[in-house]
Design a protein around this motif. Sequence first.
Motif, PDB file in Angstrom:
ATOM      1  N   MET A  63       0.815  -1.221   0.000  1.00  0.00           N
ATOM      2  CA  MET A  63       0.000   0.000   0.000  1.00  0.00           C
ATOM      3  C   MET A  63       0.843   1.262   0.000  1.00  0.00           C
ATOM      4  N   LYS A  64       2.149   1.110   0.297  1.00  0.00           N
ATOM      5  CA  LYS A  64       3.008   2.297   0.344  1.00  0.00           C
ATOM      6  C   LYS A  64       3.015   2.971  -1.015  1.00  0.00           C
ATOM      7  N   GLY A  65       2.800   4.280  -1.017  1.00  0.00           N
ATOM      8  CA  GLY A  65       2.767   5.022  -2.275  1.00  0.00           C
ATOM      9  C   GLY A  65       1.394   5.091  -2.898  1.00  0.00           C
ATOM     10  N   LYS A  66       0.469   4.278  -2.382  1.00  0.00           N
ATOM     11  CA  LYS A  66      -0.889   4.304  -2.925  1.00  0.00           C
ATOM     12  C   LYS A  66      -1.763   5.261  -2.118  1.00  0.00           C
ATOM     13  N   SER A  67      -2.891   5.591  -2.678  1.00  0.00           N
ATOM     14  CA  SER A  67      -3.845   6.438  -1.968  1.00  0.00           C
ATOM     15  C   SER A  67      -4.587   5.594  -0.939  1.00  0.00           C
ATOM     16  N   VAL A  68      -5.015   6.223   0.148  1.00  0.00           N
ATOM     17  CA  VAL A  68      -5.780   5.465   1.145  1.00  0.00           C
ATOM     18  C   VAL A  68      -7.078   4.975   0.498  1.00  0.00           C
ATOM     19  N   PRO A  69      -7.564   3.799   0.909  1.00  0.00           N
ATOM     20  CA  PRO A  69      -8.809   3.298   0.310  1.00  0.00           C
ATOM     21  C   PRO A  69      -9.986   4.201   0.701  1.00  0.00           C
ATOM     22  N   ASP A  70     -11.026   4.175  -0.122  1.00  0.00           N
ATOM     23  CA  ASP A  70     -12.229   4.944   0.213  1.00  0.00           C
ATOM     24  C   ASP A  70     -13.011   4.225   1.294  1.00  0.00           C
TER      25      ASP A  70
ATOM     26  N   GLY B  78      -0.967  14.820   3.165  1.00  0.00           N
ATOM     27  CA  GLY B  78      -2.171  15.653   3.145  1.00  0.00           C
ATOM     28  C   GLY B  78      -3.101  15.348   1.993  1.00  0.00           C
ATOM     29  N   GLU B  79      -2.531  14.732   0.934  1.00  0.00           N
ATOM     30  CA  GLU B  79      -3.377  14.376  -0.221  1.00  0.00           C
ATOM     31  C   GLU B  79      -3.959  12.974  -0.061  1.00  0.00           C
ATOM     32  N   GLY B  80      -3.602  12.307   1.014  1.00  0.00           N
ATOM     33  CA  GLY B  80      -4.159  10.983   1.250  1.00  0.00           C
ATOM     34  C   GLY B  80      -3.322   9.848   0.696  1.00  0.00           C
ATOM     35  N   THR B  81      -2.032  10.078   0.454  1.00  0.00           N
ATOM     36  CA  THR B  81      -1.156   9.006  -0.019  1.00  0.00           C
ATOM     37  C   THR B  81      -0.435   8.373   1.169  1.00  0.00           C
TER      38      THR B  81
END
Lengths: 175, 158
Positions: free
Chosen positions: A34-41, A145-148
């Motif tokens: 998950m590192k580098g990915k956006s947090v799940p919705d 802050g962008e959710g990554t």
Amino acid sequence: MHLRFVLPLVAFVLLAGALGVGLTLDPRIIPSAMKGKSVPDFALPPVAGRTLGLASTDLRDGEATVVNVFASWCVPCRVEHPLLVQLARQGIAVHGLNYKDAPERASNWLDTLGDPFRRTGADLDGRVSIDWGVYGVPETFVVSGEGTIVEKHVGPLSPEDIAGKIVPALERARR
Amino acid sequence: MRPLLAALALMAIMTGAAPLGAIGVDVPLADPVLEHRARTVHKLLRCLVCQNQSIDDSNADLARDLRQIVRERIQAGDSDQEAIAFVVARYGDWVLLDPPFKATTWALWLGPPVVLLLAGLGVGIYLRRRRPLVPPSPLSAAEAARLKRIVGAGRHPP
């Protein structure tokens, strides 16, 4: 003929080196996908007796955050908890993801040990945690802050982990 | 009376009288074909808690949750590959018991054959070199005399 003696020696040193490095690695630490990915919705309700739940939108409001996955039945969580309280006191936004916990036990935990979390999401069936790639508690994420997802730590945090991993990751996340 | 009740309770437990829909119990899919596909996928996915078991074999809580998720994906119309990709997206190639051949796994796949090849090469070279290094040493005078006695001088071919 020096090669006859040097070659096996070199081979031995290389093998011993590789195996030695292998010994220092913890096989329970699985490289994070998950590192580098956006947090799940997701959108989770608060734990019992609290008002602020946790949703993915809360992690994309511009501020770098620390998200801690915890449960009242998890003993290592108790060990690292004072460090999270300390982090929150320094003004760092720390959020809680309460993994498969009885609602009243979770609120009792926060009441007695101190509540470092700005927001706490109650993940009753553990599905949101699976979306985060969580495979045990505690786990701690640093989110930009962008959710990554910038960093992930598996297992209880130590003061060294905070200083050497979490704080530098927060600095990277703010950049 | 108490021991009798205890014995009855024990019997109930041992005969597997688990309450329906209890937490911690797998709920198989109603369609046996889909359930079979789900089980096949389960066997390909590595349990994150026990590490050397598939989630099909594992009793871990997380393994059960993942089994259920795979069932839901397949019920929802996912192909086997899509259901696997769903889990890999969250946990990485690590969860695959049969990891793909790509840049990060070259060492994993090529390491053993390369080591075997090098070792074989080494042994081959060693054996090839060894033969001329050990020429048969000539018989000493005493050995020659003994051989002559055993074989008998007269029976030597001319």
